[in-house]
Write a protein that holds these residues in place. Structure first.
Motif, PDB file in Angstrom:
ATOM      1  N   TYR A 120       0.812  -1.014   0.020  1.00 56.46           N
ATOM      2  CA  TYR A 120       0.033   0.024  -0.151  1.00 56.46           C
ATOM      3  C   TYR A 120       0.863   1.208  -0.010  1.00 56.46           C
ATOM      4  O   TYR A 120       2.016   1.153   0.567  1.00 56.46           O
ATOM      5  CB  TYR A 120      -1.025   0.098   1.313  1.00 56.46           C
ATOM      6  CG  TYR A 120      -2.315  -0.938   1.084  1.00 56.46           C
ATOM      7  CD1 TYR A 120      -3.438  -0.422   0.978  1.00 56.46           C
ATOM      8  CD2 TYR A 120      -1.957  -2.302   1.398  1.00 56.46           C
ATOM      9  CE1 TYR A 120      -4.475  -1.463   0.963  1.00 56.46           C
ATOM     10  CE2 TYR A 120      -3.023  -3.241   1.496  1.00 56.46           C
ATOM     11  CZ  TYR A 120      -4.045  -2.537   0.995  1.00 56.46           C
ATOM     12  OH  TYR A 120      -5.218  -3.476   0.922  1.00 56.46           O
ATOM     13  N   PRO A 121       0.539   2.262  -0.479  1.00 59.72           N
ATOM     14  CA  PRO A 121       1.114   3.602  -0.650  1.00 59.72           C
ATOM     15  C   PRO A 121       1.556   4.235   0.859  1.00 59.72           C
ATOM     16  O   PRO A 121       2.850   4.646   1.113  1.00 59.72           O
ATOM     17  CB  PRO A 121       0.364   4.447  -1.360  1.00 59.72           C
ATOM     18  CG  PRO A 121      -0.669   4.029  -1.715  1.00 59.72           C
ATOM     19  CD  PRO A 121      -0.903   2.549  -1.407  1.00 59.72           C
ATOM     20  N   TYR A 122       0.441   4.051   1.477  1.00 57.38           N
ATOM     21  CA  TYR A 122       0.635   4.734   3.191  1.00 57.38           C
ATOM     22  C   TYR A 122       0.077   4.180   4.103  1.00 57.38           C
ATOM     23  O   TYR A 122      -0.431   2.815   3.675  1.00 57.38           O
ATOM     24  CB  TYR A 122      -0.373   5.921   3.130  1.00 57.38           C
ATOM     25  CG  TYR A 122       0.216   6.927   1.896  1.00 57.38           C
ATOM     26  CD1 TYR A 122       1.568   7.831   2.486  1.00 57.38           C
ATOM     27  CD2 TYR A 122      -0.220   7.238   0.773  1.00 57.38           C
ATOM     28  CE1 TYR A 122       2.129   8.855   1.288  1.00 57.38           C
ATOM     29  CE2 TYR A 122       0.276   8.390  -0.142  1.00 57.38           C
ATOM     30  CZ  TYR A 122       1.441   9.023   0.314  1.00 57.38           C
ATOM     31  OH  TYR A 122       2.085  10.116  -0.433  1.00 57.38           O
ATOM     32  N   THR A 123       0.218   4.509   5.314  1.00 52.18           N
ATOM     33  CA  THR A 123      -0.362   3.627   6.447  1.00 52.18           C
ATOM     34  C   THR A 123      -2.027   3.385   6.130  1.00 52.18           C
ATOM     35  O   THR A 123      -2.711   4.257   5.783  1.00 52.18           O
ATOM     36  CB  THR A 123      -0.319   4.460   7.684  1.00 52.18           C
ATOM     37  OG1 THR A 123       1.246   4.901   7.720  1.00 52.18           O
ATOM     38  CG2 THR A 123      -0.718   3.682   8.857  1.00 52.18           C
ATOM     39  N   GLU A 144       0.773  -0.212   9.779  1.00 49.38           N
ATOM     40  CA  GLU A 144       1.751   0.053   8.816  1.00 49.38           C
ATOM     41  C   GLU A 144       2.241  -1.236   8.201  1.00 49.38           C
ATOM     42  O   GLU A 144       2.681  -1.304   7.196  1.00 49.38           O
ATOM     43  CB  GLU A 144       3.002   0.506   9.911  1.00 49.38           C
ATOM     44  CG  GLU A 144       2.780   1.783  10.413  1.00 49.38           C
ATOM     45  CD  GLU A 144       4.148   2.018  11.309  1.00 49.38           C
ATOM     46  OE1 GLU A 144       5.015   1.379  11.179  1.00 49.38           O
ATOM     47  OE2 GLU A 144       3.969   3.382  11.729  1.00 49.38           O
ATOM     48  N   SER A 155       3.006  -1.069   4.135  1.00 51.04           N
ATOM     49  CA  SER A 155       2.760   0.353   4.136  1.00 51.04           C
ATOM     50  C   SER A 155       4.277   0.778   3.473  1.00 51.04           C
ATOM     51  O   SER A 155       5.080   0.782   4.137  1.00 51.04           O
ATOM     52  CB  SER A 155       2.469   1.357   5.035  1.00 51.04           C
ATOM     53  OG  SER A 155       2.866   2.572   4.810  1.00 51.04           O
ATOM     54  N   TRP A 156       4.238   1.296   2.143  1.00 50.35           N
ATOM     55  CA  TRP A 156       5.485   1.633   1.555  1.00 50.35           C
ATOM     56  C   TRP A 156       6.172   2.856   2.087  1.00 50.35           C
ATOM     57  O   TRP A 156       7.498   3.058   2.189  1.00 50.35           O
ATOM     58  CB  TRP A 156       5.496   1.771  -0.124  1.00 50.35           C
ATOM     59  CG  TRP A 156       6.701   2.440  -0.700  1.00 50.35           C
ATOM     60  CD1 TRP A 156       6.847   3.476  -1.606  1.00 50.35           C
ATOM     61  CD2 TRP A 156       7.985   1.552  -0.615  1.00 50.35           C
ATOM     62  NE1 TRP A 156       8.158   3.409  -1.882  1.00 50.35           N
ATOM     63  CE2 TRP A 156       8.944   2.703  -1.279  1.00 50.35           C
ATOM     64  CE3 TRP A 156       8.588   0.475  -0.097  1.00 50.35           C
ATOM     65  CZ2 TRP A 156      10.231   2.234  -1.606  1.00 50.35           C
ATOM     66  CZ3 TRP A 156       9.866   0.026  -0.139  1.00 50.35           C
ATOM     67  CH2 TRP A 156      10.632   1.168  -1.019  1.00 50.35           C
ATOM     68  N   HIS A 157       5.392   3.757   2.273  1.00 54.00           N
ATOM     69  CA  HIS A 157       5.701   5.154   2.971  1.00 54.00           C
ATOM     70  C   HIS A 157       6.585   4.699   4.495  1.00 54.00           C
ATOM     71  O   HIS A 157       7.546   5.279   4.714  1.00 54.00           O
ATOM     72  CB  HIS A 157       4.450   5.485   3.496  1.00 54.00           C
ATOM     73  CG  HIS A 157       4.840   7.095   4.415  1.00 54.00           C
ATOM     74  ND1 HIS A 157       5.418   8.265   3.650  1.00 54.00           N
ATOM     75  CD2 HIS A 157       4.687   7.383   5.443  1.00 54.00           C
ATOM     76  CE1 HIS A 157       5.660   9.097   4.611  1.00 54.00           C
ATOM     77  NE2 HIS A 157       5.069   8.569   5.701  1.00 54.00           N
ATOM     78  N   ASP A 158       6.256   3.803   5.172  1.00 53.67           N
ATOM     79  CA  ASP A 158       6.499   3.442   6.482  1.00 53.67           C
ATOM     80  C   ASP A 158       7.925   2.616   6.386  1.00 53.67           C
ATOM     81  O   ASP A 158       8.543   2.620   6.818  1.00 53.67           O
ATOM     82  CB  ASP A 158       5.522   2.696   7.483  1.00 53.67           C
ATOM     83  CG  ASP A 158       4.499   3.741   7.540  1.00 53.67           C
ATOM     84  OD1 ASP A 158       4.626   4.635   8.509  1.00 53.67           O
ATOM     85  OD2 ASP A 158       3.294   3.397   7.294  1.00 53.67           O
ATOM     86  N   LYS A 161      10.756   4.650   4.826  1.00 48.74           N
ATOM     87  CA  LYS A 161      11.273   5.537   6.101  1.00 48.74           C
ATOM     88  C   LYS A 161      12.127   4.869   6.884  1.00 48.74           C
ATOM     89  O   LYS A 161      13.245   5.186   7.441  1.00 48.74           O
ATOM     90  CB  LYS A 161       9.946   6.107   6.863  1.00 48.74           C
ATOM     91  CG  LYS A 161      10.560   7.066   8.015  1.00 48.74           C
ATOM     92  CD  LYS A 161       9.127   7.462   8.827  1.00 48.74           C
ATOM     93  CE  LYS A 161       8.606   6.337   9.408  1.00 48.74           C
ATOM     94  NZ  LYS A 161       7.205   6.671  10.071  1.00 48.74           N
TER      95      LYS A 161
END
Length: 280
Positions: A120-123, A144, A155-158, A161
Motif C-alpha cells: 500500500y502507498p501509505y499507512t 503499517e 505500507s511503502w511510506h513506512d 522511512k
C-alpha cells in the motif's frame, strides 16, 4: 479377488503418478533456483541496497551472500501494489529485510510458505469489531503492516522511512519476524529452534515478557523497558517481533539492558554487525 487386484493396481498407479509429479516439480524448482542464482545482481539493485542503513552494516561476504537470497526472493514472490505501481526499489528494499532475518538461519532460505507481498502507498486504516458481554463496538486503527502465513502487507511510506533512517522501529523486520514465528505452526513468540534450546529460550523470553506486561499495565517506572515499549506487551508474538526489531536496529542497547534476551536472539539470528559500538 479381481476387485482387490484392480484396486491395488489403481492405488499403485496413483502413487506412482504422484511420485512422478513430485519429482518433476522438485526438479523444475531446483532448475529455476539454479538459473536465478547464476544471474549477477544488477548494479541498479546495488545502488538501492547501498542506501539501506542495515546493508551497510554487513560484512562484504554477507553482502555477497544476501544478494543471492534477494534474487531468489524477488523472483519467487508475487509483489502486488494496491493503488501504487510496484518498483524495483520496493522489491529490493522489502526483499533485503526479509532475507536479512534468515541470513545466518539454516532452516529456511526464502520463506517457502510466503507467496504474496501486498504493498500500500501509505499507512492503512483498518476497521475492527469487538464484543464484550454482548455489546459490539467498532473502531479504527492505523496499520503499517500485517502478516499472515502466506501474505505480508506493507505500507511503502513506512517501510521506506524505516529502511533509510535507522531508529528503533522497522515495519519490515517486524512483519517478517512474524513470518518466521509462523514457521512452526503457531504465532507464539518462539521460532523453530533446536530442541535443546527451547527451554532456555522460553525461560528468558517468558520472564522478560511478564515483567514488561506488568510495567505496561501499571504504565509507570518503565526504566529499561522503555526500549521495548508497550506494543511488545500485547502478546508473545508481538514481543518476539519487537525484540527482533531492537536486535537489528539497536543491538548495543538491547545487549546493555537485556543481556540474556540479546544472547537468545543472537544465538538464533547469529549477526555480527560491523561498526557497532557499545552505548554509554
Amino acid at each position: 479377488m479381481n476387485y482387490y487386484f484392480a484396486l491395488l493396481t489403481l492405488m499403485l498407479g496413483l502413487g506412482f503418478a504422484l511420485l512422478s509429479a513430485y519429482v518433476i516439480y522438485t526438479y523444475s524448482k531446483q532448475k529455476k533456483l539454479q538459473k536465478i542464482l547464476e544471474q549477477p545482481i544488477r548494479q541498479e539493485y546495488i545502488a538501492i541496497l547501498k542506501r539501506i542503513v542495515l546493508y551497510n552494516r554487513l560484512k562484504e561476504e554477507e553482502q555477497q551472500r544476501i544478494h543471492k537470497s534477494i534474487l531468489i526472493f524477488i523472483n519467487t514472490k508475487e509483489f502486488t501494489g494496491i493503488n501504487i505501481d510496484v518498483s524495483d526499489e520496493m522489491k529490493i528494499v522489502i526483499a533485503f529485510h526479509a532475507c536479512l532475518l534468515v541470513l545466518h538461519v539454516e532452516f529456511t532460505a526464502c520463506y517457502e510458505n510466503l507467496s504474496t507481498i501486498l504493498i500500500y502507498p501509505y499507512t492503512m486504516v483498518a476497521r475492527q469489531v469487538s464484543a464484550n458481554g454482548g455489546i459490539y463496538t467498532k473502531g479504527e486503527f492505523l496499520l503499517e503492516g500485517q502478516s499472515a502465513s502466506d501474505t505480508v502487507v506493507i505500507s511503502w511510506h513506512d517501510a521506506k522511512k524505516d529502511a533509510y533512517h535507522l531508529h528503533e522501529n522497522n515495519v519490515l523486520l517486524h512483519e517478517f519476524a512474524h513470518e518466521i514465528d509462523f514457521l512452526d505452526g503457531s504465532a507464539d513468540g518462539t521460532p523453530p529452534l533446536p530442541y535443546a534450546k527451547y527451554h532456555e529460550w522460553a525461560k528468558v523470553l517468558s520472564r522478560e515478557f511478564n515483567k514488561l506486561s506488568d510495567v505496561a499495565l501499571k504504565n509507570r517506572d518503565w526504566g529499561k523497558y522503555k526500549l521495548l515499549g508497550a506494543y511488545a506487551a500485547t502478546n508473545e508474538a508481538e514481543f518476539f517481533a519487537v525484540v527482533t526489531e531492537r536486535y537489528f536496529e539497536k543491538p548495543e542497547a538491547l545487549k546493555k539492558h537485556f543481556p540474556e534476551l540479546f544472547e537468545e536472539f543472537n544465538s538464533f539470528y547469529k549477526m555480527e554487525f560491523k561498526g557497532v559500538t557499545n552505548e554509554e
